[in-house]
Design a protein around this motif. Structure first.
Motif, PDB file in Angstrom:
ATOM      1  N   ALA A 142       1.143  -1.690  -0.098  1.00 47.43           N
ATOM      2  CA  ALA A 142      -0.248  -0.521  -0.001  1.00 47.43           C
ATOM      3  C   ALA A 142       0.924   1.243   0.335  1.00 47.43           C
ATOM      4  O   ALA A 142       0.577   1.517  -0.557  1.00 47.43           O
ATOM      5  CB  ALA A 142      -0.922  -0.004   1.434  1.00 47.43           C
ATOM      6  N   VAL A 143       1.782   1.436   0.827  1.00 52.24           N
ATOM      7  CA  VAL A 143       2.973   2.334   0.746  1.00 52.24           C
ATOM      8  C   VAL A 143       3.139   2.656  -0.795  1.00 52.24           C
ATOM      9  O   VAL A 143       3.638   4.455  -1.031  1.00 52.24           O
ATOM     10  CB  VAL A 143       3.256   2.510   2.271  1.00 52.24           C
ATOM     11  N   ARG A 144       4.061   1.573  -0.876  1.00 50.20           N
ATOM     12  CA  ARG A 144       5.121   2.040  -1.960  1.00 50.20           C
ATOM     13  C   ARG A 144       3.596   2.450  -3.262  1.00 50.20           C
ATOM     14  O   ARG A 144       5.015   2.767  -4.185  1.00 50.20           O
ATOM     15  CB  ARG A 144       5.938   0.719  -2.455  1.00 50.20           C
ATOM     16  N   LEU A 145       2.600   1.669  -3.583  1.00 49.43           N
ATOM     17  CA  LEU A 145       2.502   2.371  -4.568  1.00 49.43           C
ATOM     18  C   LEU A 145       1.193   4.153  -4.228  1.00 49.43           C
ATOM     19  O   LEU A 145       1.285   3.897  -5.503  1.00 49.43           O
ATOM     20  CB  LEU A 145       0.759   1.183  -4.495  1.00 49.43           C
ATOM     21  N   LEU A 146       0.797   4.028  -3.381  1.00 48.02           N
ATOM     22  CA  LEU A 146      -0.176   5.276  -2.859  1.00 48.02           C
ATOM     23  C   LEU A 146       1.298   6.800  -3.346  1.00 48.02           C
ATOM     24  O   LEU A 146       1.007   7.012  -3.716  1.00 48.02           O
ATOM     25  CB  LEU A 146      -0.441   5.364  -1.484  1.00 48.02           C
ATOM     26  N   ALA A 147       2.790   5.746  -2.162  1.00 53.05           N
ATOM     27  CA  ALA A 147       3.477   7.178  -2.776  1.00 53.05           C
ATOM     28  C   ALA A 147       4.188   7.235  -4.232  1.00 53.05           C
ATOM     29  O   ALA A 147       4.633   8.162  -4.207  1.00 53.05           O
ATOM     30  CB  ALA A 147       4.624   6.097  -2.043  1.00 53.05           C
TER      31      ALA A 147
END
Length: 203
Positions: A142-147
């Motif tokens: 989630a973090v990597r894709l949102l960022a």
């Protein structure tokens, strides 16, 4: 195995530590333990992995110029490659590798370090397929894709975030990661500016 476990435990503490100096010092100890584990058994994939993690956490707690001169980002990448060569289907290795590719590519290091965000995305998809109920893996996805910010990845990122918030946890580390997931979800629900601010201060 005890040496690699010690390196892993130190890395887990460093993941949450916000004091840059103490984190660098702890990473040095983790690197020593992991290198000793590799010397004892070069085929122990997790030792290579934890050495790479320690290198990259240390690099993230240095200034950009110092990190570049230390070559820690490239050295950490090589240790991830060593771990994946020994165990290519272990989901945590894939997620860490993907995080490196996406983060470095987004920071402009694609040419210098050979980082490809698309390749990282493929590793995230594979990791999720291998272990769809792990909250740490879901959180990192989630973090990597949102960022990264690509709209085409956003729905998948939000699905990962929902899984990260609702997945069962069975360790203190997993519970702490789930708290970060809840904070990220609240930031997303707060709107684009709140989400952007939250992601900007992540590590």
């Amino acid at each position: 195995e005890n040496l690699a476990f010690a390196a892993k435990a130190l890395n887990a503490i460093s993941y949450f530590d916000r004091d840059r100096q103490s984190t660098r010092e702890r990473c040095n100890r983790a690197m020593d333990y992991a290198e000793a584990a590799i010397a004892a058994d070069p085929s122990f994939a997790e030792a290579h992995f934890n050495l790479g993690v320690a290198m990259l956490i240390k690099a993230s707690n240095m200034g950009a110029a110092r990190a570049f001169l230390s070559n820690l980002p490239a050295r950490g990448r090589r240790k991830f490659d060593d771990a994946l060569a020994l165990d290519p289907d272990f989901a945590p290795f894939l997620v860490a590798s993907a995080a490196w590719r996406i983060e470095v590519a987004n920071r402009g290091g694609g040419f210098l370090y050979g980082a490809d965000a698309e390749e990282g995305y493929e590793e995230l998809v594979k990791a999720r397929a291998l272990d769809p109920v792990d909250n740490v893996i879901a959180h990192e996805c989630a973090v990597r894709l949102l960022a990264d910010g690509r709209e085409v990845w956003r729905a998948e990122a939000l699905a990962c975030l929902e899984d990260a918030v609702t997945a069962p946890t069975d360790s203190t580390f997993e519970a702490a990661i789930q708290e970060k997931s809840r904070a990220l979800k609240a930031a997303v629900e707060g709107g684009p500016e709140t989400e952007k601010a939250f992601l900007a201060k992540r590590r």
